[in-house]
Write an enzyme that holds these catalytic residues in place. Structure first.
Site, PDB file in Angstrom:
ATOM      1  N   SER A 137      24.354  16.121   5.251  1.00  0.00           N
ATOM      2  CA  SER A 137      23.395  17.237   5.204  1.00  0.00           C
ATOM      3  C   SER A 137      21.982  16.671   5.092  1.00  0.00           C
ATOM      4  O   SER A 137      21.805  15.494   4.731  1.00  0.00           O
ATOM      5  CB  SER A 137      23.695  18.082   3.970  1.00  0.00           C
ATOM      6  OG  SER A 137      22.681  19.042   3.741  1.00  0.00           O
ATOM      7  N   TYR A 150      26.188  19.464  -4.628  1.00  0.00           N
ATOM      8  CA  TYR A 150      26.207  19.383  -3.159  1.00  0.00           C
ATOM      9  C   TYR A 150      25.459  18.141  -2.681  1.00  0.00           C
ATOM     10  O   TYR A 150      25.964  17.365  -1.867  1.00  0.00           O
ATOM     11  CB  TYR A 150      25.560  20.657  -2.603  1.00  0.00           C
ATOM     12  CG  TYR A 150      25.580  20.764  -1.097  1.00  0.00           C
ATOM     13  CD1 TYR A 150      26.740  21.149  -0.431  1.00  0.00           C
ATOM     14  CD2 TYR A 150      24.440  20.514  -0.343  1.00  0.00           C
ATOM     15  CE1 TYR A 150      26.757  21.273   0.946  1.00  0.00           C
ATOM     16  CE2 TYR A 150      24.450  20.626   1.035  1.00  0.00           C
ATOM     17  CZ  TYR A 150      25.616  21.015   1.673  1.00  0.00           C
ATOM     18  OH  TYR A 150      25.627  21.126   3.047  1.00  0.00           O
TER      19      TYR A 150
HETATM   20  N1  LIG Z   1      25.017  25.595   7.382  1.00  0.00           N
HETATM   21  C1  LIG Z   1      24.111  24.708   6.986  1.00  0.00           C
HETATM   22  O1  LIG Z   1      22.911  25.009   6.877  1.00  0.00           O
HETATM   23  C2  LIG Z   1      24.524  23.287   6.686  1.00  0.00           C
HETATM   24  C3  LIG Z   1      23.503  22.344   6.471  1.00  0.00           C
HETATM   25  C4  LIG Z   1      23.857  21.040   6.196  1.00  0.00           C
HETATM   26  C5  LIG Z   1      25.181  20.659   6.145  1.00  0.00           C
HETATM   27  N2  LIG Z   1      26.152  21.609   6.355  1.00  0.00           N
HETATM   28  C6  LIG Z   1      27.531  21.144   6.268  1.00  0.00           C
HETATM   29  O2  LIG Z   1      28.228  21.482   7.464  1.00  0.00           O
HETATM   30  C7  LIG Z   1      29.609  21.675   7.166  1.00  0.00           C
HETATM   31  C8  LIG Z   1      30.055  23.015   7.737  1.00  0.00           C
HETATM   32  O3  LIG Z   1      29.306  24.042   7.100  1.00  0.00           O
HETATM   33  P1  LIG Z   1      29.153  25.518   7.677  1.00  0.00           P
HETATM   34  O4  LIG Z   1      27.745  25.897   7.470  1.00  0.00           O
HETATM   35  O5  LIG Z   1      29.764  25.644   9.015  1.00  0.00           O
HETATM   36  O6  LIG Z   1      30.000  26.306   6.568  1.00  0.00           O
HETATM   37  P2  LIG Z   1      31.144  27.421   6.662  1.00  0.00           P
HETATM   38  O7  LIG Z   1      31.316  27.909   5.274  1.00  0.00           O
HETATM   39  O8  LIG Z   1      30.834  28.391   7.737  1.00  0.00           O
HETATM   40  O9  LIG Z   1      32.418  26.566   7.115  1.00  0.00           O
HETATM   41  C9  LIG Z   1      33.036  25.672   6.252  1.00  0.00           C
HETATM   42  C10 LIG Z   1      34.509  25.634   6.566  1.00  0.00           C
HETATM   43  O10 LIG Z   1      35.132  24.688   5.684  1.00  0.00           O
HETATM   44  C11 LIG Z   1      36.351  25.240   5.249  1.00  0.00           C
HETATM   45  N3  LIG Z   1      36.761  24.636   3.972  1.00  0.00           N
HETATM   46  C12 LIG Z   1      36.159  24.752   2.760  1.00  0.00           C
HETATM   47  N4  LIG Z   1      36.863  24.078   1.828  1.00  0.00           N
HETATM   48  C13 LIG Z   1      37.927  23.528   2.468  1.00  0.00           C
HETATM   49  C14 LIG Z   1      39.015  22.714   2.051  1.00  0.00           C
HETATM   50  N5  LIG Z   1      39.162  22.357   0.763  1.00  0.00           N
HETATM   51  N6  LIG Z   1      39.905  22.309   2.979  1.00  0.00           N
HETATM   52  C15 LIG Z   1      39.788  22.682   4.272  1.00  0.00           C
HETATM   53  N7  LIG Z   1      38.789  23.462   4.726  1.00  0.00           N
HETATM   54  C16 LIG Z   1      37.877  23.883   3.830  1.00  0.00           C
HETATM   55  C17 LIG Z   1      36.071  26.736   5.099  1.00  0.00           C
HETATM   56  O11 LIG Z   1      37.268  27.494   5.078  1.00  0.00           O
HETATM   57  C18 LIG Z   1      35.204  26.989   6.334  1.00  0.00           C
HETATM   58  O12 LIG Z   1      35.970  27.347   7.463  1.00  0.00           O
HETATM   59  C19 LIG Z   1      29.734  21.576   5.640  1.00  0.00           C
HETATM   60  O13 LIG Z   1      30.150  20.285   5.274  1.00  0.00           O
HETATM   61  C20 LIG Z   1      28.327  21.823   5.160  1.00  0.00           C
HETATM   62  O14 LIG Z   1      28.069  21.239   3.904  1.00  0.00           O
HETATM   63  C21 LIG Z   1      25.855  22.908   6.623  1.00  0.00           C
END
Ligand SMILES: NC(=O)c1ccc[n+]([C@@H]2O[C@H](COP(=O)([O-])OP(=O)(O)OC[C@H]3O[C@@H](n4cnc5c(N)ncnc54)[C@H](O)[C@@H]3O)[C@@H](O)[C@H]2O)c1
Length: 260
Positions: A137, A150
């Site tokens: 991230s 986080y």
């Molecule tokens: N959206 C943002 O702004 C952002 C920014 C930086 C990093 N990220 C990272 O990107 C990745 C995806 O995030 P997103 O925004 O698509 O979030 P999201 O919540 O839409 O998707 C996350 C997915 O991970 C799954 N998940 C959670 N815990 C789990 C577990 N224990 N086992 C299996 N699956 C699990 C959830 O069911 C969900 O489908 C994450 O690692 C997040 O930290 C997101």
């Protein structure tokens, strides 16, 4: 031929958001995608739409990882790619964060990545190599308040990526990290708004969409990045590059001074 044609790629947390967009991008380029997620309904829907496979999986379970590897090698005979994308967020100051939640976030976001890397080493060795992309991230590149658990997990993912890259290069397994900035997904929908100018913290002035992160993930999984390992790629609209907010403030003050 695309650098992803017939590659077998597991995407954790691929039921929705960034993971689903990455899976869609890779399927478009000929990859066989495996969606590994806790969410069964969304996961099946995403996998079905991409002609892929869904496995219900909790990334914190080592036994679960063994079962995912068995299912995928049983179905496709090999594993070429892993996107460690599953993750959860947090939003508390350290003084208000509970030990329980801190440890839970580390377990999912960091231990889950460790277990994923460990689980695919043997099948990737058997396949003659592979590519692992870990989703860190912007919070793994800079110190964002309210992200103790986080941010710690994402700084950990960044470091673990580099260690894995130097250990696994000899097996032709590449390991890189992606650092998304603010991206409009179910994780952030309550605190972000899509649109030009609505996110002045980023040089590009807006939040990203999952497809923009998926594109970068796809590149790092594919053979098109065959000489890239141990790298960290910020896909954040310039959020972590500099003091964009100061520039926005100066411009706002200048505009105000001009109009008065
Ligand atoms: N959206 C943002 O702004 C952002 C920014 C930086 C990093 N990220 C990272 O990107 C990745 C995806 O995030 P997103 O925004 O698509 O979030 P999201 O919540 O839409 O998707 C996350 C997915 O991970 C799954 N998940 C959670 N815990 C789990 C577990 N224990 N086992 C299996 N699956 C699990 C959830 O069911 C969900 O489908 C994450 O690692 C997040 O930290 C997101």
């Amino acid at each position: 031929m695309s650098g992803l044609q017939d590659k077998v790629v597991i995407v954790t947390g691929g039921a929705r958001g960034i993971g689903a967009a990455a899976a869609a991008r890779m399927a478009q380029d000929g990859a066989k995608v495996v969606i590994a997620d806790l969410l069964e309904e969304d996961g099946r829907k995403t996998a079905d739409a991409l002609g892929g496979l869904f496995v219900q999986h909790d990334v914190t379970s080592e036994a679960g990882w063994a079962s995912v590897v068995e299912t995928v090698t049983g179905a496709y005979g090999r594993i070429d790619g892993l996107v460690n994308n599953a993750g959860v967020a947090c939003n508390s100051l350290i003084e208000n964060e509970s030990l329980e939640y801190f440890e839970q976030v580390l377990k999912i976001n960091l231990t889950g990545v460790f277990l994923g890397i460990k689980a695919v080493i043997e099948p990737m060795k058997a396949a003659g190599g592979g590519s692992i992309v870990n989703i860190s991230s912007a919070a793994g590149l800079t110190a964002l308040p309210f992200t103790s658990a986080y941010g710690a997990s994402k700084w950990g993912v960044r470091g673990l990526t580099k260690i894995a890259s130097v250990e696994l290069g000899r097996y032709r397994i590449r390991v890189n990290s992606i650092h998304p900035g603010m991206t409009y997904t179910p994780m952030t929908a309550e605190v972000t708004q899509l649109g030009e100018g609505l996110f002045p913290l980023a040089a590009l002035g807006r939040v990203g969409v999952p497809e923009e992160i998926g594109e970068a993930i796809s590149f790092l999984v594919s053979a098109d990045s065959s000489y890239v390992t141990g790298a960290e790629l910020a896909v954040d609209g310039g959020w972590t590059t500099g003091e964009n907010v100061m520039l926005a403030q100066v411009e706002a003050q200048t505009a105000e001074a001009r109009s008065s």
